[in-house]
Design a protein around this motif. Structure first.
Motif, short mmCIF file in Angstrom:
data_model
loop_
_atom_site.label_atom_id
_atom_site.label_comp_id
_atom_site.label_asym_id
_atom_site.label_seq_id
_atom_site.Cartn_x
_atom_site.Cartn_y
_atom_site.Cartn_z
N ALA A 143 0.83 -1.21 0.00
CA ALA A 143 0.00 0.00 0.00
C ALA A 143 0.87 1.26 0.00
CB ALA A 143 -0.92 -0.01 1.22
N GLY A 144 1.93 1.27 0.82
CA GLY A 144 2.84 2.40 0.83
C GLY A 144 3.53 2.57 -0.51
N PHE A 145 3.95 1.47 -1.10
CA PHE A 145 4.58 1.50 -2.42
C PHE A 145 3.66 2.13 -3.45
CE2 PHE A 145 5.15 -0.53 -6.56
CZ PHE A 145 6.50 -0.30 -6.81
N ALA A 146 2.40 1.69 -3.48
CA ALA A 146 1.44 2.19 -4.47
C ALA A 146 1.17 3.68 -4.28
CB ALA A 146 0.14 1.40 -4.37
N LEU A 147 1.04 4.12 -3.02
CA LEU A 147 0.77 5.54 -2.76
C LEU A 147 1.89 6.42 -3.29
CD1 LEU A 147 -0.84 7.82 -1.39
CD2 LEU A 147 0.43 7.33 0.71
N ILE A 148 3.13 6.03 -3.04
CA ILE A 148 4.26 6.86 -3.47
C ILE A 148 4.52 6.72 -4.96
CG2 ILE A 148 6.69 7.36 -3.08
CD1 ILE A 148 4.78 7.98 -0.73
N TRP A 149 4.37 5.53 -5.50
CA TRP A 149 4.64 5.29 -6.93
C TRP A 149 3.65 6.05 -7.81
CZ3 TRP A 149 8.46 2.05 -9.18
CH2 TRP A 149 8.36 1.89 -10.57
N PHE A 150 2.37 5.99 -7.47
CA PHE A 150 1.34 6.56 -8.33
C PHE A 150 0.89 7.96 -7.90
CE2 PHE A 150 0.75 1.92 -8.75
CZ PHE A 150 0.96 1.80 -10.11
N GLY A 151 1.16 8.33 -6.67
CA GLY A 151 0.72 9.63 -6.18
C GLY A 151 1.75 10.72 -6.40
N ARG A 152 1.41 11.92 -5.96
CA ARG A 152 2.33 13.05 -6.01
C ARG A 152 2.58 13.53 -4.58
NH1 ARG A 152 0.95 16.91 -11.19
NH2 ARG A 152 0.98 15.27 -12.80
N TYR A 153 3.57 14.41 -4.45
CA TYR A 153 3.93 14.85 -3.11
C TYR A 153 2.75 15.48 -2.38
CZ TYR A 153 5.97 17.41 0.75
OH TYR A 153 6.23 17.90 2.00
N LYS A 154 1.96 16.31 -3.06
CA LYS A 154 0.85 16.99 -2.39
C LYS A 154 -0.19 15.99 -1.88
CE LYS A 154 1.29 21.46 -4.71
NZ LYS A 154 0.64 22.48 -5.57
#
Length: 427
Positions: A143-154
């Protein structure tokens, strides 16, 4: 002279718009720093300290918070005053820093990836034992991997803000509710001193509060918020102060909760069963709903630490790859800074997530957390030593932004304390 590069009229004019902004206008990277630094290690250390010594070691939390603030402020001041990242600063000190960092970050990524995912899994398994602990750990890691991989800093910062809000309300709120109950603790437990047999716990509190590699990653988070020059130093200092006020409040709250329920009870706090027993004591006093709220607060602390590390540590590795390609170690690199889309960033994000899953087969969750804590003690003296060298450099830093005697004395003391802590934890 390199110094003149930073005081030209063009540079001064360029930073004027930022200077007009209120230093209270933007506070954000500090929230990320607090959420990342407050994790399972702080939770366990503070509860055990409260169980063993009441709140007589609260002063150790204050010292730990002050130490971590001074290190973070040094990283932020270096980044904003010189225009260089901390990796560029390390590179300018010689290849030994690059070798140390590469070996350390590789080991840290593998062990920390397993340790923090296991901590999240432990807490979730305590609430919902519907699947094995290792499965919960892998789920959180992915879940952490997906959030950082697909998301943006904001997006990441908004998620972190929500998690730290949950953590703060649940944990600090619980401490406030039970604060009157501290009257039942013997008077000698409330005296701020070093009780017999507490020296290891003191060092653990000082070393554990506030994170390790997140301190170095702070320089990249402030860049993500477009704090790009020395005019942002006052804002950075306030932002870092807020981060460690939150960190200190959380740790003290955990110590209060541990003291209230475990001091003199004979109940051991370790591993899954210890966590269940502790939450069971809380539930007996305040009901299952209150117990669930506190458990959610524990989980928010652990998961926010996971995603904060998944965001911050890959910046360091990606910048390492960029910096070692520089031919001139003393030259400020004006190339495009690293981002979440950088191939090296994503490669290290995958290193944090997937190889570490292999360590879960050993089923030693507490051992993983302790091994991570020992590794952390090896990084902080390195950071303090390099900040001493960088922030006292007449060649690299303008006089107004070099270390004063308070900064230097604190950094030397940090080196002594954390070298001692590292030796103790290794033994």
């Amino acid at each position: 002279m390199v110094e003149k590069k930073y005081v030209t009229e063009a540079t001064t004019a360029a930073v004027q718009p930022a200077k007009k902004r209120s230093k209270f206008a933007v506070v954000g990277p500090g929230i990320v720093l607090a959420a990342t630094g407050v994790g399972a290690g702080d939770l366990v250390t503070a509860i055990v300290a409260g169980a063993d010594f009441g709140i007589s070691l609260a002063w150790a939390v204050f010292i730990g918070v002050f130490f971590k603030y001074m290190l973070t402020e040094g990283v932020g001041r270096w980044t904003l005053a010189t225009g260089q990242t901390i990796l560029e600063g390390w590179r300018s000190l010689g290849n030994w820093t690059m070798g140390y960092f590469f070996v350390y970050v590789s080991l840290f990524g593998l062990i920390y990836g397993a340790a923090i995912a296991t901590a999240c899994g432990l807490i979730m398994y305590t609430m919902f034992p519907i699947m094995p602990l290792w499965a919960w750990a892998i789920l959180h890691s992915v879940a952490g991997f997906a959030l950082i991989w697909f998301g943006r800093y904001k997006i990441f910062e908004r998620v972190i803000t929500v998690l730290i809000g949950i953590m703060f309300v649940a944990v600090v709120g619980s401490a406030i509710v039970i604060l009157p109950g501290l009257a039942n603790i013997p008077t000698e437990a409330l005296v701020f001193r070093i009780p017999d047999g507490s020296i290891f716990r003191v060092l653990g509190l000082v070393g554990g509060v506030g994170g390790t590699m997140a301190l170095a990653a702070y320089g990249y988070w402030i860049r993500e918020r477009e704090w790009n020059d020395k005019s942002w130093i006052p804002a950075m200092r306030m932002d870092a102060s807020i981060a460690y006020i939150i960190t200190g409040l959380f740790s003290i709250s955990m110590m209060i909760i541990g003291a209230h329920f475990l001091y003199g009870s004979g109940v051991a706090f370790s591993g899954t069963e210890g966590l269940k027993d502790f939450l069971g004591l809380y539930g007996q006093n305040f009901g299952t709903t209150a117990q669930f709220v506190l458990n959610i607060g524990f989980w928010a602390a652990a998961f926010s630490s996971l995603i904060g590390s998944w965001s911050g540590i890959p910046y360091l590795f990606a910048d390492f790859v960029r910096v070692i390609k520089q031919k001139n170690a003393d030259k400020v690199n004006d190339s495009k800074p690293v981002s979440e889309k950088d191939p090296a960033y994503r490669a290290f994000l995958a290193w944090l997530t997937f190889p570490s899953m292999l360590l879960l087969i050993f089923n030693k969750p507490v051992g993983l957390v302790l091994l991570y804590a020992a590794l952390g003690s090896a990084f902080l003296p390195f950071l303090a030593i390099t900040l001493l060298m960088l922030l006292n450099s007449k060649k690299k830093v303008m006089p107004d932004y070099r270390n004063g005697w308070v900064h230097n004395a604190t950094l030397v003391f940090i080196i002594v304390v954390f070298v001692a802590l590292g030796v103790i934890e290794f033994l």
